[in-house]
Design an enzyme around this catalytic site. Structure first.
Site, PDB file in Angstrom:
ATOM      1  N   GLU A  88      -7.943  -5.148   0.324  1.00 50.45           N
ATOM      2  CA  GLU A  88      -8.403  -6.036  -0.810  1.00 50.45           C
ATOM      3  C   GLU A  88      -8.265  -7.648  -0.466  1.00 50.45           C
ATOM      4  O   GLU A  88      -9.118  -8.219  -0.986  1.00 50.45           O
ATOM      5  CB  GLU A  88      -7.771  -5.633  -2.125  1.00 50.45           C
ATOM      6  CG  GLU A  88      -8.103  -4.191  -2.515  1.00 50.45           C
ATOM      7  CD  GLU A  88      -9.604  -3.790  -2.249  1.00 50.45           C
ATOM      8  OE1 GLU A  88      -9.894  -2.579  -2.558  1.00 50.45           O
ATOM      9  OE2 GLU A  88     -10.595  -4.552  -2.176  1.00 50.45           O
ATOM     10  N   HIS A 139       0.872  -1.175  -0.137  1.00 52.05           N
ATOM     11  CA  HIS A 139      -0.039  -0.046  -0.139  1.00 52.05           C
ATOM     12  C   HIS A 139       0.509   1.207   0.082  1.00 52.05           C
ATOM     13  O   HIS A 139       1.941   1.216   0.728  1.00 52.05           O
ATOM     14  CB  HIS A 139      -0.935  -0.045   1.195  1.00 52.05           C
ATOM     15  CG  HIS A 139      -2.164   0.799   1.032  1.00 52.05           C
ATOM     16  ND1 HIS A 139      -1.934   2.332   1.292  1.00 52.05           N
ATOM     17  CD2 HIS A 139      -3.391   0.841   0.514  1.00 52.05           C
ATOM     18  CE1 HIS A 139      -2.923   2.751   1.036  1.00 52.05           C
ATOM     19  NE2 HIS A 139      -3.769   1.952   0.685  1.00 52.05           N
TER      20      HIS A 139
HETATM   21  N1  COZ Z   1       3.771  -7.418  -4.448  1.00 53.49           N
HETATM   22  C1  COZ Z   1       5.156  -7.573  -4.925  1.00 53.49           C
HETATM   23  N2  COZ Z   1       5.938  -6.713  -4.725  1.00 53.49           N
HETATM   24  C2  COZ Z   1       5.483  -5.389  -4.587  1.00 53.49           C
HETATM   25  C3  COZ Z   1       3.901  -5.305  -4.021  1.00 53.49           C
HETATM   26  C4  COZ Z   1       3.427  -6.438  -4.257  1.00 53.49           C
HETATM   27  N3  COZ Z   1       1.881  -6.323  -4.071  1.00 53.49           N
HETATM   28  N4  COZ Z   1       3.584  -4.033  -4.070  1.00 53.49           N
HETATM   29  C5  COZ Z   1       4.827  -3.176  -3.993  1.00 53.49           C
HETATM   30  N5  COZ Z   1       5.913  -4.051  -4.499  1.00 53.49           N
HETATM   31  C6  COZ Z   1       7.266  -3.853  -4.594  1.00 53.49           C
HETATM   32  C7  COZ Z   1       7.436  -3.094  -5.942  1.00 53.49           C
HETATM   33  O1  COZ Z   1       7.920  -4.146  -6.811  1.00 53.49           O
HETATM   34  C8  COZ Z   1       8.628  -2.312  -5.700  1.00 53.49           C
HETATM   35  O2  COZ Z   1       9.827  -3.122  -5.688  1.00 53.49           O
HETATM   36  P1  COZ Z   1      11.234  -2.404  -6.133  1.00 53.49           P
HETATM   37  O3  COZ Z   1      11.737  -1.571  -4.862  1.00 53.49           O
HETATM   38  O4  COZ Z   1      12.090  -3.644  -6.173  1.00 53.49           O
HETATM   39  O5  COZ Z   1      11.092  -1.812  -7.281  1.00 53.49           O
HETATM   40  C9  COZ Z   1       8.501  -1.707  -4.362  1.00 53.49           C
HETATM   41  O6  COZ Z   1       7.660  -2.811  -3.552  1.00 53.49           O
HETATM   42  C10 COZ Z   1       7.707  -0.399  -4.152  1.00 53.49           C
HETATM   43  O7  COZ Z   1       6.614  -0.749  -5.013  1.00 53.49           O
HETATM   44  P2  COZ Z   1       5.675   0.420  -5.454  1.00 53.49           P
HETATM   45  O8  COZ Z   1       6.488   1.909  -5.803  1.00 53.49           O
HETATM   46  O9  COZ Z   1       4.906   0.031  -6.484  1.00 53.49           O
HETATM   47  O10 COZ Z   1       4.792   0.581  -4.324  1.00 53.49           O
HETATM   48  P3  COZ Z   1       3.546   1.691  -4.083  1.00 53.49           P
HETATM   49  O11 COZ Z   1       3.563   1.936  -2.781  1.00 53.49           O
HETATM   50  O12 COZ Z   1       3.640   2.779  -4.999  1.00 53.49           O
HETATM   51  O13 COZ Z   1       2.426   0.389  -4.519  1.00 53.49           O
HETATM   52  C11 COZ Z   1       0.193  -0.361  -4.510  1.00 53.49           C
HETATM   53  C12 COZ Z   1       1.313   0.633  -3.841  1.00 53.49           C
HETATM   54  C13 COZ Z   1      -0.967  -0.552  -4.032  1.00 53.49           C
HETATM   55  C14 COZ Z   1      -0.056  -0.036  -5.969  1.00 53.49           C
HETATM   56  C15 COZ Z   1       0.951  -1.723  -4.322  1.00 53.49           C
HETATM   57  O14 COZ Z   1       2.163  -1.855  -4.601  1.00 53.49           O
HETATM   58  C16 COZ Z   1       0.395  -2.877  -5.348  1.00 53.49           C
HETATM   59  O15 COZ Z   1       0.639  -2.737  -6.524  1.00 53.49           O
HETATM   60  N6  COZ Z   1      -0.524  -3.915  -4.781  1.00 53.49           N
HETATM   61  C17 COZ Z   1      -1.044  -4.821  -5.551  1.00 53.49           C
HETATM   62  C18 COZ Z   1      -2.291  -4.118  -5.985  1.00 53.49           C
HETATM   63  C19 COZ Z   1      -3.114  -3.927  -4.748  1.00 53.49           C
HETATM   64  O16 COZ Z   1      -3.481  -4.994  -3.879  1.00 53.49           O
HETATM   65  N7  COZ Z   1      -3.904  -3.060  -4.573  1.00 53.49           N
HETATM   66  C20 COZ Z   1      -4.919  -2.790  -3.596  1.00 53.49           C
HETATM   67  C21 COZ Z   1      -4.506  -1.541  -2.897  1.00 53.49           C
HETATM   68  S1  COZ Z   1      -5.438  -1.224  -1.387  1.00 53.49           S
END
Ligand code: COZ
Length: 363
Positions: free
Chosen positions: A309, A254
């Site tokens: 979720e 998140h």
């Molecule tokens: N599974 C595996 N790796 C994940 C992850 C996940 N669900 N979420 C983040 N990461 C990893 C990314 O690959 C990234 O890795 P690197 O540092 O090696 O590049 C790191 O964690 C940071 O990712 P990001 O910048 O995308 O994090 P952010 O905080 O912006 O993303 C969201 C938040 C919700 C988009 C989340 O990462 C995600 O995509 N979750 C899955 C979809 C979901 O459950 N959405 C509902 C949210 S309420």
């Protein structure tokens, strides 16, 4: 000029509506902690709180319930539009199209009001249920005035008065997803109305944003993950391979919560109360434990925990709700948060207009 991708860490507005405390894993609606609200209040009471800023007394609550009921039936022209839409059109696109067409109603001219918010919130469940009956070739079960918002939604979907346990489970989920600060879809809504565009355009932008798998689309992805693991019979292997392939585990991570999502905890508690021992819930809890451990090992320091979720998917599974209704149901509840933010934006508006850094060449 340093670019903040995804506006990470940028505070885009002040709000009195909701507070998402990512460090401590707290979610506050108008000063109340959501675990408290979920335990003791209904969808209508918390929607009233978000729109008006205080919890309703008996008369105010009855007034809101009556107004929601008065706005449930779809006008003829919206029925006609739904009937014309191609059967292959997904439910989120249908909701976006029909709500957009609702904007043709002259009552939305002028400034946004709480009555507009109530009407839009009341229409979405009926749009979903009518479309589902139309696709399935079933007679549409019209709204029933003797049922409250969540019960009536389940009734329209199934044609049966729902079990109290099912209403409670879905109401918990919808309460926990009413509002969530400056998430992508709420931000879309606020940007849209910051140009002094109308409330229907604002929620139409929000619906289009909510449709994305990284926002509202996750529960379906969680079901796929749990099905894949159930088939493979090895959670660790499936999870490890996905992360190694750079895939994101749906239901984890998140942008703001860097500890467990309080909504996930509240849903898990409610599920354990309501559903008790359930093979799906047992699988979900085992997958959660493995996922958090493997994410910490392969993505150290990213603080990737269960988000709302993950257990939403378990709730929907327990309700035997089809995956294509997950995000639409999330939309039905988040309509309250979107409209509350639209009203707040209009009170003290400045148009959103960030900059971009040109990295092309000058010819
Ligand atoms: N599974 C595996 N790796 C994940 C992850 C996940 N669900 N979420 C983040 N990461 C990893 C990314 O690959 C990234 O890795 P690197 O540092 O090696 O590049 C790191 O964690 C940071 O990712 P990001 O910048 O995308 O994090 P952010 O905080 O912006 O993303 C969201 C938040 C919700 C988009 C989340 O990462 C995600 O995509 N979750 C899955 C979809 C979901 O459950 N959405 C509902 C949210 S309420």
């Amino acid at each position: 000029m340093n670019v903040q991708k995804g506006l990470k860490g940028i505070v885009a507005a002040e709000t009195l509506i909701g507070h998402v405390d990512g460090e401590n894993g707290e979610l506050i609606y108008r000063g109340y902690e959501i675990r408290e609200l979920t335990k003791s209040y209904s969808f209508e009471e918390v929607a009233y709180l978000l729109w008006y800023g205080y919890l309703p007394d008996e008369g105010q609550l009855q007034g809101l319930k009556d107004e929601l009921k008065r706005n449930r039936e779809l006008p003829e022209y919206l029925i006609k539009i739904i009937d014309l839409l191609p059967p292959s059109m997904d439910m989120m696109s249908v909701i976006r199209t029909v709500i957009s067409a609702e904007g043709g109603n002259s009552e939305y001219e002028g400034i946004a009001t709480i009555s507009h918010a109530i009407r839009l919130t009341s229409l979405v469940p009926t749009i979903i249920a009518y479309r589902k009956s139309q696709i399935e070739g079933r007679l549409f079960e019209h709204p029933r005035d003797d049922l409250d918002h969540v019960s009536n939604y389940l009734y329209m979907l199934t044609g049966e008065v729902p079990l109290e346990a099912h209403v409670e489970a879905l109401e918990s989920y919808m309460l926990l997803t009413l509002e969530h600060g400056m998430n992508a879809s709420t931000f879309s809504a606020r940007v849209t109305v910051s140009t002094e565009s109308d409330i229907v355009s604002g929620v139409t932008s929000a619906i289009g944003t909510m449709k994305g798998p990284l926002h509202g689309g996750a529960p379906s992805g969680v079901i796929d993950l749990l099905n894949e693991i159930a088939l493979a019979g090895d959670a660790e292997k499936v999870i490890r391979e996905k992360i190694m392939r750079g895939e994101k585990l749906m239901g984890f991570g998140h942008r703001v919560y860097k500890t467990r999502d309080p909504r996930a905890i509240a849903l898990k508690t409610k599920l354990l109360e309501l559903v008790g021992e359930d093979e799906w819930l047992d699988l979900a809890m085992k997958v959660e434990e493995v996922a958090i451990r493997v994410l910490e090992e392969l993505k150290p320091g990213r603080s990737l925990y269960t988000n709302v979720e993950f257990y939403a998917a378990a709730i929907m599974k327990a309700l035997e709700m089809e995956p294509e209704l997950f995000t639409p149901t999330f939309t039905a509840s988040r309509m309250v948060g979107w409209t509350a933010h639209i009203l707040e934006q209009a009170e003290n508006n400045t148009i959103f207009r960030p900059q971009s850094k040109y990295i092309g060449v000058l010819k």
